[in-house]
Scaffold this motif. Sequence first.
Motif, PDB file in Angstrom:
ATOM      1  N   TYR A 205       5.156 -10.292  -6.364  1.00 31.99           N
ATOM      2  CA  TYR A 205       3.888 -10.860  -5.945  1.00 31.99           C
ATOM      3  C   TYR A 205       3.381 -11.843  -6.998  1.00 31.99           C
ATOM      4  CZ  TYR A 205       3.754  -7.497  -2.168  1.00 31.99           C
ATOM      5  OH  TYR A 205       4.052  -6.793  -1.034  1.00 31.99           O
TER       6      TYR A 205
ATOM      7  N   ILE B 189      -1.874 -11.370  -5.942  1.00 35.84           N
ATOM      8  CA  ILE B 189      -2.578 -10.252  -6.570  1.00 35.84           C
ATOM      9  C   ILE B 189      -4.087 -10.451  -6.493  1.00 35.84           C
ATOM     10  CG2 ILE B 189      -2.992  -9.086  -8.780  1.00 35.84           C
ATOM     11  CD1 ILE B 189       0.053  -9.476  -9.303  1.00 35.84           C
TER      12      ILE B 189
ATOM     13  N   PHE C 115      -1.124  -2.065 -10.404  1.00 35.29           N
ATOM     14  CA  PHE C 115      -0.314  -2.711  -9.367  1.00 35.29           C
ATOM     15  C   PHE C 115       0.862  -3.493  -9.939  1.00 35.29           C
ATOM     16  CE2 PHE C 115       0.739  -6.179  -6.458  1.00 35.29           C
ATOM     17  CZ  PHE C 115       0.969  -5.475  -5.289  1.00 35.29           C
ATOM     18  N   ARG C 116       0.641  -4.268 -10.971  1.00 35.69           N
ATOM     19  CA  ARG C 116       1.701  -5.117 -11.546  1.00 35.69           C
ATOM     20  C   ARG C 116       2.878  -4.300 -12.071  1.00 35.69           C
ATOM     21  NH1 ARG C 116      -3.043  -7.665 -12.631  1.00 35.69           N
ATOM     22  NH2 ARG C 116      -3.159  -9.905 -12.260  1.00 35.69           N
TER      23      ARG C 116
ATOM     24  N   LEU D 142       4.029  -1.477 -10.754  1.00 37.12           N
ATOM     25  CA  LEU D 142       4.738  -0.763  -9.700  1.00 37.12           C
ATOM     26  C   LEU D 142       6.063  -1.440  -9.380  1.00 37.12           C
ATOM     27  CD1 LEU D 142       1.900  -0.181  -7.073  1.00 37.12           C
ATOM     28  CD2 LEU D 142       2.860   1.515  -8.641  1.00 37.12           C
TER      29      LEU D 142
ATOM     30  N   LYS E 157       8.681  -2.988  -6.756  1.00 39.86           N
ATOM     31  CA  LYS E 157       8.411  -3.858  -5.604  1.00 39.86           C
ATOM     32  C   LYS E 157       8.182  -3.041  -4.331  1.00 39.86           C
ATOM     33  CE  LYS E 157       8.594  -7.766  -3.129  1.00 39.86           C
ATOM     34  NZ  LYS E 157       8.039  -7.395  -1.835  1.00 39.86           N
TER      35      LYS E 157
ATOM     36  N   GLN F 217       4.755  -1.633  -4.432  1.00 38.27           N
ATOM     37  CA  GLN F 217       3.787  -2.704  -4.193  1.00 38.27           C
ATOM     38  C   GLN F 217       3.685  -2.974  -2.702  1.00 38.27           C
ATOM     39  OE1 GLN F 217       5.235  -5.942  -6.650  1.00 38.27           O
ATOM     40  NE2 GLN F 217       3.911  -5.327  -8.354  1.00 38.27           N
ATOM     41  N   ASP F 218       4.819  -3.016  -2.017  1.00 40.77           N
ATOM     42  CA  ASP F 218       4.821  -3.227  -0.567  1.00 40.77           C
ATOM     43  C   ASP F 218       4.113  -2.079   0.152  1.00 40.77           C
ATOM     44  OD1 ASP F 218       6.268  -5.573  -0.973  1.00 40.77           O
ATOM     45  OD2 ASP F 218       8.199  -4.655  -0.451  1.00 40.77           O
TER      46      ASP F 218
END
Length: 84
Positions: free
Chosen positions: A2, A7, A33-34, A36, A38, A41-42
Amino acid sequence: MYSEEDIRRLTWQSRRGMLELDVLFIPFMEEAFRDLQKEDQDRFVKLLACEDQDLFLWLMEREVPSDPDLNRMVRIILDRVQPN
């Protein structure tokens, strides 16, 4: 992966207007979040698409999401604020 623009957009979407959700989602976006994977994150993006009432029930542990992806993401968020 992302982008920073993604973000920022997701952080804005995390502002739900319900205090109980905001105090979980906004710090999670800003602080976790950063880091996590991928796939997670999805899953978080998928979680954001859910209705606030469902999110509230799941994050207050009154119900469990039937979708395993959503359940995993709820657990990640709750484990972050309720460490063992």
